[in-house]
Design an enzyme around this catalytic site. Structure first.
Site, PDB file in Angstrom:
ATOM      1  N   ASP A   9     -65.462   5.564  11.888  1.00 40.32           N
ATOM      2  CA  ASP A   9     -65.193   6.623  12.850  1.00 40.32           C
ATOM      3  C   ASP A   9     -66.301   7.673  12.658  1.00 40.32           C
ATOM      4  O   ASP A   9     -66.983   7.668  11.625  1.00 40.32           O
ATOM      5  CB  ASP A   9     -63.805   7.211  12.553  1.00 40.32           C
ATOM      6  CG  ASP A   9     -63.498   8.418  13.401  1.00 40.32           C
ATOM      7  OD1 ASP A   9     -63.722   8.352  14.618  1.00 40.32           O
ATOM      8  OD2 ASP A   9     -63.043   9.445  12.843  1.00 40.32           O
ATOM      9  N   LEU A  10     -66.481   8.536  13.626  1.00 36.82           N
ATOM     10  CA  LEU A  10     -67.554   9.541  13.501  1.00 36.82           C
ATOM     11  C   LEU A  10     -67.027  10.905  13.039  1.00 36.82           C
ATOM     12  O   LEU A  10     -67.286  11.344  11.915  1.00 36.82           O
ATOM     13  CB  LEU A  10     -68.277   9.695  14.852  1.00 36.82           C
ATOM     14  CG  LEU A  10     -69.352  10.776  14.894  1.00 36.82           C
ATOM     15  CD1 LEU A  10     -70.551  10.410  14.035  1.00 36.82           C
ATOM     16  CD2 LEU A  10     -69.808  11.014  16.339  1.00 36.82           C
ATOM     17  N   ASP A  11     -66.249  11.539  13.933  1.00 32.68           N
ATOM     18  CA  ASP A  11     -65.787  12.912  13.671  1.00 32.68           C
ATOM     19  C   ASP A  11     -64.816  12.927  12.488  1.00 32.68           C
ATOM     20  O   ASP A  11     -63.758  12.300  12.538  1.00 32.68           O
ATOM     21  CB  ASP A  11     -65.064  13.461  14.919  1.00 32.68           C
ATOM     22  CG  ASP A  11     -65.993  13.560  16.126  1.00 32.68           C
ATOM     23  OD1 ASP A  11     -67.123  14.037  15.949  1.00 32.68           O
ATOM     24  OD2 ASP A  11     -65.586  13.160  17.223  1.00 32.68           O
ATOM     25  N   THR A  17     -67.379  17.293  12.308  1.00 35.38           N
ATOM     26  CA  THR A  17     -67.334  17.922  13.635  1.00 35.38           C
ATOM     27  C   THR A  17     -65.906  18.308  14.023  1.00 35.38           C
ATOM     28  O   THR A  17     -65.726  19.022  15.005  1.00 35.38           O
ATOM     29  CB  THR A  17     -67.896  16.961  14.695  1.00 35.38           C
ATOM     30  OG1 THR A  17     -67.538  15.647  14.302  1.00 35.38           O
ATOM     31  CG2 THR A  17     -69.394  17.083  14.824  1.00 35.38           C
ATOM     32  N   LYS A  45     -56.736  14.836  16.743  1.00 36.34           N
ATOM     33  CA  LYS A  45     -57.742  14.046  16.025  1.00 36.34           C
ATOM     34  C   LYS A  45     -57.723  12.591  16.473  1.00 36.34           C
ATOM     35  O   LYS A  45     -56.663  11.961  16.503  1.00 36.34           O
ATOM     36  CB  LYS A  45     -57.511  14.128  14.512  1.00 36.34           C
ATOM     37  CG  LYS A  45     -57.985  15.451  13.935  1.00 36.34           C
ATOM     38  CD  LYS A  45     -57.979  15.429  12.426  1.00 36.34           C
ATOM     39  CE  LYS A  45     -58.461  16.767  11.878  1.00 36.34           C
ATOM     40  NZ  LYS A  45     -58.199  16.895  10.446  1.00 36.34           N
ATOM     41  N   SER A 114     -66.043   5.141  17.657  1.00 38.95           N
ATOM     42  CA  SER A 114     -65.599   6.526  17.849  1.00 38.95           C
ATOM     43  C   SER A 114     -65.066   6.754  19.260  1.00 38.95           C
ATOM     44  O   SER A 114     -65.523   6.144  20.211  1.00 38.95           O
ATOM     45  CB  SER A 114     -66.799   7.457  17.621  1.00 38.95           C
ATOM     46  OG  SER A 114     -66.541   8.749  18.110  1.00 38.95           O
ATOM     47  N   ALA A 115     -64.126   7.692  19.380  1.00 38.68           N
ATOM     48  CA  ALA A 115     -63.588   8.054  20.689  1.00 38.68           C
ATOM     49  C   ALA A 115     -64.503   9.024  21.432  1.00 38.68           C
ATOM     50  O   ALA A 115     -64.324   9.291  22.615  1.00 38.68           O
ATOM     51  CB  ALA A 115     -62.213   8.707  20.515  1.00 38.68           C
ATOM     52  N   LYS A 145     -57.698   5.277  21.186  1.00 42.11           N
ATOM     53  CA  LYS A 145     -56.935   5.004  19.967  1.00 42.11           C
ATOM     54  C   LYS A 145     -55.554   5.665  20.136  1.00 42.11           C
ATOM     55  O   LYS A 145     -55.514   6.749  20.702  1.00 42.11           O
ATOM     56  CB  LYS A 145     -57.631   5.609  18.739  1.00 42.11           C
ATOM     57  CG  LYS A 145     -59.025   5.052  18.458  1.00 42.11           C
ATOM     58  CD  LYS A 145     -59.726   5.869  17.370  1.00 42.11           C
ATOM     59  CE  LYS A 145     -61.182   5.474  17.231  1.00 42.11           C
ATOM     60  NZ  LYS A 145     -61.941   6.314  16.295  1.00 42.11           N
ATOM     61  N   GLU A 169     -61.463   5.857   8.698  1.00 46.47           N
ATOM     62  CA  GLU A 169     -60.903   6.750   9.714  1.00 46.47           C
ATOM     63  C   GLU A 169     -60.272   7.995   9.105  1.00 46.47           C
ATOM     64  O   GLU A 169     -59.738   7.926   8.004  1.00 46.47           O
ATOM     65  CB  GLU A 169     -59.763   6.010  10.442  1.00 46.47           C
ATOM     66  CG  GLU A 169     -60.093   5.470  11.794  1.00 46.47           C
ATOM     67  CD  GLU A 169     -60.295   6.531  12.858  1.00 46.47           C
ATOM     68  OE1 GLU A 169     -59.991   7.715  12.608  1.00 46.47           O
ATOM     69  OE2 GLU A 169     -60.787   6.179  13.944  1.00 46.47           O
ATOM     70  N   ASP A 170     -60.291   9.100   9.820  1.00 46.09           N
ATOM     71  CA  ASP A 170     -59.570  10.291   9.336  1.00 46.09           C
ATOM     72  C   ASP A 170     -58.369  10.628  10.215  1.00 46.09           C
ATOM     73  O   ASP A 170     -57.652  11.578   9.919  1.00 46.09           O
ATOM     74  CB  ASP A 170     -60.512  11.506   9.284  1.00 46.09           C
ATOM     75  CG  ASP A 170     -60.866  12.006  10.666  1.00 46.09           C
ATOM     76  OD1 ASP A 170     -61.119  11.168  11.564  1.00 46.09           O
ATOM     77  OD2 ASP A 170     -60.888  13.231  10.874  1.00 46.09           O
TER      78      ASP A 170
HETATM   79  C1  BG6 Z   1     -62.753  11.975  18.424  1.00 43.25           C
HETATM   80  C2  BG6 Z   1     -62.235  13.284  17.876  1.00 43.25           C
HETATM   81  O1  BG6 Z   1     -63.635  11.404  17.506  1.00 43.25           O
HETATM   82  O2  BG6 Z   1     -63.420  12.176  19.656  1.00 43.25           O
HETATM   83  C3  BG6 Z   1     -61.350  13.953  18.916  1.00 43.25           C
HETATM   84  O3  BG6 Z   1     -61.493  13.052  16.702  1.00 43.25           O
HETATM   85  C4  BG6 Z   1     -62.103  14.116  20.218  1.00 43.25           C
HETATM   86  O4  BG6 Z   1     -60.928  15.210  18.416  1.00 43.25           O
HETATM   87  C5  BG6 Z   1     -62.627  12.753  20.688  1.00 43.25           C
HETATM   88  O5  BG6 Z   1     -61.255  14.665  21.213  1.00 43.25           O
HETATM   89  C6  BG6 Z   1     -63.440  12.838  21.967  1.00 43.25           C
HETATM   90  O6  BG6 Z   1     -64.625  13.517  21.703  1.00 43.25           O
HETATM   91  P1  BG6 Z   1     -65.654  14.054  22.782  1.00 43.25           P
HETATM   92  O7  BG6 Z   1     -66.849  14.416  21.941  1.00 43.25           O
HETATM   93  O8  BG6 Z   1     -65.937  12.943  23.738  1.00 43.25           O
HETATM   94  O9  BG6 Z   1     -65.030  15.231  23.452  1.00 43.25           O
HETATM   95 MG    MG Z   2     -62.157  11.165  13.349  1.00 43.48          MG
END
Ligand code: BG6
Ligand code: MG
Length: 217
Positions: A9-11, A17, A45, A114-115, A145, A169-170
């Site tokens: 996962d990224l964030d 972030t 999240k 990542s989402a 997710k 993942e977090d």
């Molecule tokens: C996820 C975050 O990685 O990405 C969420 O945990 C976030 O908090 C989602 O809403 C979407 O991110 P973005 O950058 O497309 O707004």
């Molecule tokens: Mg995350």
């Protein structure tokens, strides 16, 4: 080539972030006239931007037109990108560089799952864009997710079966997605929230080489 592969996962895993997402949503909530706490932020999240706004508006008991929602989504992302644009490699979370270097050295493939639609930009900012075998992000999926879509696409791009993929993942939604996909799930964060994971670590410092060696055996 090792049989196992990693999907990150990224964030909140590669970079912190999550704090910027929270700040941008909190400011939006305050503008709309209500408070938004860090505890409530846990629900956002791992979920998509659109779903995050829905949850936020529910917390504030606010109903808005589709047009207004689109406007707020753009506003939130604009503020979020202001934070992102200040990012450097200093914001890579502890232990991550060491881990990615080790995986490269051992010829263990890894992808991003990542989402976020901002994932490519963030990876560029911190200098990690070229490291990943595949990048699957919010631009590639139609289901958020805990749907496993993002991880299944990543596994396909890595050319690995689900049971050989290890997801880091977090977010609870992310752990659930990994479990539904039949992957090995490693959570970073609070055990009380993330207990559905196969392994729970307090923070990325605990993603040690010894721990990884056990995972890939
Ligand atoms: C996820 C975050 O990685 O990405 C969420 O945990 C976030 O908090 C989602 O809403 C979407 O991110 P973005 O950058 O497309 O707004
Ligand atoms: Mg995350």
């Amino acid at each position: 080539m090792n049989k196992k592969a990693f999907i990150f996962d990224l964030d909140g895993v590669i970079v912190d972030t999550a704090k910027y997402h929270y700040l941008a949503w909190k400011n939006l909530a305050n503008d709309l006239g209500f408070e938004f706490t860090e505890k409530q932020n846990e629900q956002l999240k791992g979920v998509s931007r659109v779903k995050s706004l829905e949850i936020l508006l529910k917390i504030g008991s606010i109903e808005l037109s589709e047009n207004k929602k689109q406007e707020l989504l753009a506003e939130k992302n604009k503020e979020y990108l202001e934070y992102v644009n200040t990012m450097t490699s200093n914001e890579i979370l502890p232990g991550i560089n060491q881990l990615l270097n080790y995986l490269e050295e051992k010829n263990i493939k890894f992808a991003l799952g990542s989402a976020s639609k901002n994932a490519p930009l963030i990876l560029e900012k911190v200098g990690l864009f070229d490291k990943f075998t595949a990048i699957v992000d919010g631009n590639d999926v139609s289901k958020a997710k805990p749907d496993p879509e993002v991880f299944l696409i990543a596994a396909k791009k890595l050319n690995k079966n689900s049971n050989n993929c290890i997801v880091i993942e977090d977010a609870l939604a992310g752990i659930q997605a990994a479990n539904i996909a039949g992957m090995i799930s490693v959570a970073i964060g609070d055990k009380k929230i993330l207990h559905e994971a196969d392994f729970v670590l307090n923070n990325t410092n605990e993603l040690t080489i010894d721990f990884v060696k056990k995972l890939i055996k």
